[in-house]
Every structure is written in structure tokens, then in C-alpha cells.
Design a protein around this motif. Structure first.
Motif, PDB file in Angstrom:
ATOM      1  N   ALA A  74       0.862  -1.189   0.000  1.00 35.19           N
ATOM      2  CA  ALA A  74       0.000   0.000   0.000  1.00 35.19           C
ATOM      3  C   ALA A  74       0.890   1.229   0.000  1.00 35.19           C
ATOM      4  O   ALA A  74       2.039   1.186   0.461  1.00 35.19           O
ATOM      5  CB  ALA A  74      -0.925   0.018   1.216  1.00 35.19           C
ATOM      6  N   THR A  75       0.351   2.344  -0.522  1.00 33.66           N
ATOM      7  CA  THR A  75       1.105   3.596  -0.562  1.00 33.66           C
ATOM      8  C   THR A  75       0.217   4.740  -0.104  1.00 33.66           C
ATOM      9  O   THR A  75      -0.993   4.743  -0.342  1.00 33.66           O
ATOM     10  CB  THR A  75       1.630   3.895  -1.979  1.00 33.66           C
ATOM     11  OG1 THR A  75       0.507   4.018  -2.867  1.00 33.66           O
ATOM     12  CG2 THR A  75       2.557   2.798  -2.479  1.00 33.66           C
ATOM     13  N   GLU A  77      -1.125   8.706  -0.172  1.00 30.75           N
ATOM     14  CA  GLU A  77      -1.594   9.458  -1.338  1.00 30.75           C
ATOM     15  C   GLU A  77      -0.524  10.363  -1.949  1.00 30.75           C
ATOM     16  O   GLU A  77      -0.621  10.739  -3.125  1.00 30.75           O
ATOM     17  CB  GLU A  77      -2.828  10.302  -0.972  1.00 30.75           C
ATOM     18  CG  GLU A  77      -2.598  11.331   0.129  1.00 30.75           C
ATOM     19  CD  GLU A  77      -2.941  10.814   1.501  1.00 30.75           C
ATOM     20  OE1 GLU A  77      -3.258  11.641   2.382  1.00 30.75           O
ATOM     21  OE2 GLU A  77      -2.889   9.584   1.709  1.00 30.75           O
ATOM     22  N   ILE A  84       2.637  -0.342  -5.695  1.00 29.96           N
ATOM     23  CA  ILE A  84       2.300  -1.632  -5.106  1.00 29.96           C
ATOM     24  C   ILE A  84       2.939  -2.744  -5.937  1.00 29.96           C
ATOM     25  O   ILE A  84       2.881  -2.729  -7.169  1.00 29.96           O
ATOM     26  CB  ILE A  84       0.773  -1.797  -5.038  1.00 29.96           C
ATOM     27  CG1 ILE A  84       0.184  -0.807  -4.027  1.00 29.96           C
ATOM     28  CG2 ILE A  84       0.396  -3.220  -4.653  1.00 29.96           C
ATOM     29  CD1 ILE A  84      -1.326  -0.769  -4.002  1.00 29.96           C
ATOM     30  N   TYR A 103       3.934  -6.373   8.747  1.00 29.72           N
ATOM     31  CA  TYR A 103       3.884  -5.135   7.967  1.00 29.72           C
ATOM     32  C   TYR A 103       4.636  -4.035   8.708  1.00 29.72           C
ATOM     33  O   TYR A 103       4.623  -3.976   9.943  1.00 29.72           O
ATOM     34  CB  TYR A 103       2.435  -4.676   7.749  1.00 29.72           C
ATOM     35  CG  TYR A 103       1.589  -5.677   7.020  1.00 29.72           C
ATOM     36  CD1 TYR A 103       1.650  -5.805   5.637  1.00 29.72           C
ATOM     37  CD2 TYR A 103       0.731  -6.516   7.722  1.00 29.72           C
ATOM     38  CE1 TYR A 103       0.877  -6.736   4.968  1.00 29.72           C
ATOM     39  CE2 TYR A 103      -0.041  -7.453   7.066  1.00 29.72           C
ATOM     40  CZ  TYR A 103       0.035  -7.556   5.684  1.00 29.72           C
ATOM     41  OH  TYR A 103      -0.730  -8.489   5.034  1.00 29.72           O
TER      42      TYR A 103
END
Length: 311
Positions: A74-75, A77, A84, A103
Motif C-alpha cells: 500500500a502507498t 496518497e 504496489i 507489515y
């Protein structure tokens, strides 16, 4: 998610736990890495002991671990450098999110694409030690071709990478190791190997331009005497009376603490893929065995890096 963490400071056996922790939230400029492998560094058990709490206070519970290699899942904004699915490695910021977990959320500026030639075990072993070697020899010492460098503890995580980096820079390398690690040090590029148990490094002919000290104490004190005037002592540990000693011996004294840097990890990845630097692994543990991994690190018997298989 599963993670190795502490809720209070103390001895490894008393405070280290493996269990469920909340998944970290992802900030605007952060990436969430699904950790495949993490690696153990001496600072991990030092942090757990509470030895650094006065200078680096953190909130509890604290997920341990500084080095991670895995896949971006996930990244935030505002992330522009990663997508990804990217395979990455990082020296994470452990005061906010540690690497011994499924994670870890990391600022994008502290992350780099992992070296293409390495698997996740090898990539996870590199960030902290490689950044330490780079910042010590390149940034602080300005080591250059033809100079003589003495690298203490050449079989350790930092030392083994520092030898290879110094070889790439064209330096003449002497290192201190135990006899059973001598061949490894030569394979990494050391020109002269000193068995510290049977010979004093002061007995080596000639003076050094640079000493890389990761030990401190008596070894550090004795190192002043082997530096030529104008040389530099670079140390990752506390240097008592640094400026006084520098003036007395006519040298520079450069104590430093490694800082995370994605940009430098990119440079190091290029060196790895070019064959100039390779990691050296000792052994691996599963996440459930984190306590054993930390005990082994604290024993100072490791010849290379200790890796934790997270997933």
C-alpha cells in the motif's frame, strides 16, 4: 498482524513477546511493506534493554527491528517513488514502526528498490550495516584509493561490508578478526588480517590513514597510536574527550550514528548488483524465534548477519 515487540524494557527473556499487534497506519508519504525478511542488529537487544531510553525515548508497546525487505502492499496518497508490488528494502524508523512484523510503514525517503541480484534474506541483511559502512568510510573519512584503512571487527555485520566497500574504493585494508574468520575476511578483500587474540594490531608495520572503530573502549584508545598525523578515527560508539584526543594526536575524530537513507541504499544496491558488495549471512530464525535470534546477537558469536523469516 504478528510482530515481535516489548511492552517494557529489560532482559531479552523477560520482555520480548511475539503476538498480535495492530497493523500500522500509512501516512501520506509512507509505503506499507509486507515484510518477507528482517535482520537482527546489536542495537535491537540494546534498545530492548532500555540502555538508550534516555536519548531515544519511544512509546510502548514497541515493535522491534530496524532492517526490512519485502513487497510494497500500500502507498500513501503523496507517495511518488514506489508502486504496489515493488520489491524493496529499508532501514526503517523503529520509533514509529519496527521491522519484526508482518507489515511496517516507512517514509518513502528511507526506502529503495532491493538489489535485483539478491533474495529477500540477503537484502534484509544489508541496510543498517551497509549504511553504517558507507557513512563511516565515504562521508566521514573520505576514504580514497591507495589509503591505508584499519577496520576493526572485520567479521561482523558492519565490518564485512566495510571491507568490501574499502576494496571497491581502492584502499589497502587491514582488519582485526579471530583466527576462524580470517579466510572470510580475505575473501571479502582484506589485504592483511590480524588475529586479535594472538597479535596486537599496533604491531602492523606503518601507519593508517583511517581507522573504523565499532568496538570502543580499549580498542578505540589503542587505535590513536596507529594513525598518521592528519588521519581520521571514525567511530560508531561514544568517543571520550574526542576533541582533546584529536588535538593531541593531530588527527580528526569522527563519532557518528548511522542515519537511514533511501538515496544511499539506491547507491549501495547498484554496488551490490555490480558485484562489488555481497552480504554474508550467519543463520536465520522464524519470527516465533525472535528471542533466540536476539540472544545469539547479544552473544557476539555471529560471523555475518542474522535473519528473521517473517513470512
Amino acid at each position: 498482524m504478528r510482530a515481535a515487540y516489548i511492552e517494557a524494557y529489560g532482559a531479552i527473556d523477560d520482555v520480548v513477546r511475539v503476538g498480535e499487534r495492530p497493523e500500522p497506519t500509512v501516512g501520506a508519504t509512507e509505503v506499507l511493506i509486507g515484510v518477507r525478511r528482517a535482520s537482527v542488529n546489536p542495537i535491537d537487544h540494546i534498545v530492548a534493554s532500555g540502555a538508550l531510553q534516555a536519548v531515544n525515548p519511544v512509546a510502548m508497546p514497541l515493535v522491534l527491528g530496524n532492517d526490512a525487505a519485502g513487497v510494497v502492499v500500500a502507498t500513501g496518497e503523496a507517495v511518488t517513488r514506489f508502486e504496489i508490488g515493488d520489491e524493496v528494502y529499508s532501514r526503517v524508523h523503529p520509533t514509529t514502526s519496527g521491522a519484526f512484523a508482518d507489515y511496517v510503514a516507512v517514509e518513502q525517503d528511507l526506502v529503495a528498490l532491493k538489489p535485483a541480484s539478491l533474495d529477500f534474506d540477503e537484502a534484509a541483511s544489508l541496510p543498517l550495516v551497509a549504511l553504517t559502512a558507507w557513512q563511516g568510510l565515504v562521508e566521514r573519512a573520505g576514504l580514497s584509493a591507495g589509503q591505508r584503512v584499519l577496520i576493526h571487527a572485520g567479521s561482523g555485520g558492519v565490518g564485512s561490508i566495510a571491507i568490501q566497500l574499502a576494496r571497491h574504493l581502492g584502499a589497502q585494508i587491514t582488519t582485526t578478526v579471530s583466527a576462524d574468520a580470517a579466510e572470510q575476511a580475505r575473501e571479502h578483500g582484506a589485504h592483511q588480517v590480524v588475529d586479535y587474540r594472538t597479535r596486537k594490531f599496533e604491531e602492523v608495520d606503518g601507519e593508517f590513514d583511517v581507522v573504523l572503530d565499532t568496538l570502543g573502549g580499549e580498542t578505540q584508545e589503542r587505535s590513536y597510536g596507529v594513525l598518521k598525523r592528519g588521519g581520521v578515527l571514525v567511530s560508531t560508539v561514544f568517543v571520550p574527550k574526542a576533541q582533546e584526543m584529536a588535538a593531541r594526536h593531530g588527527i580528526r575524530v569522527e563519532p557518528f550514528f548511522m542515519r537511514p537513507s533511501g538515496e544511499q541504499l539506491e547507491r549501495l544496491a547498484a554496488l551490490v548488483d555490480a558485484g562489488a558488495v555481497r552480504p554474508y549471512l550467519d543463520r536465520s530464525y522464524d519470527l516465533d524465534e525472535t528471542m533466540d535470534a536476539l540472544r545469539y546477537s547479544a552473544s557476539k558469536r555471529a560471523k555475518g548477519k542474522i535473519v528473521i523469516n517473517v513470512s
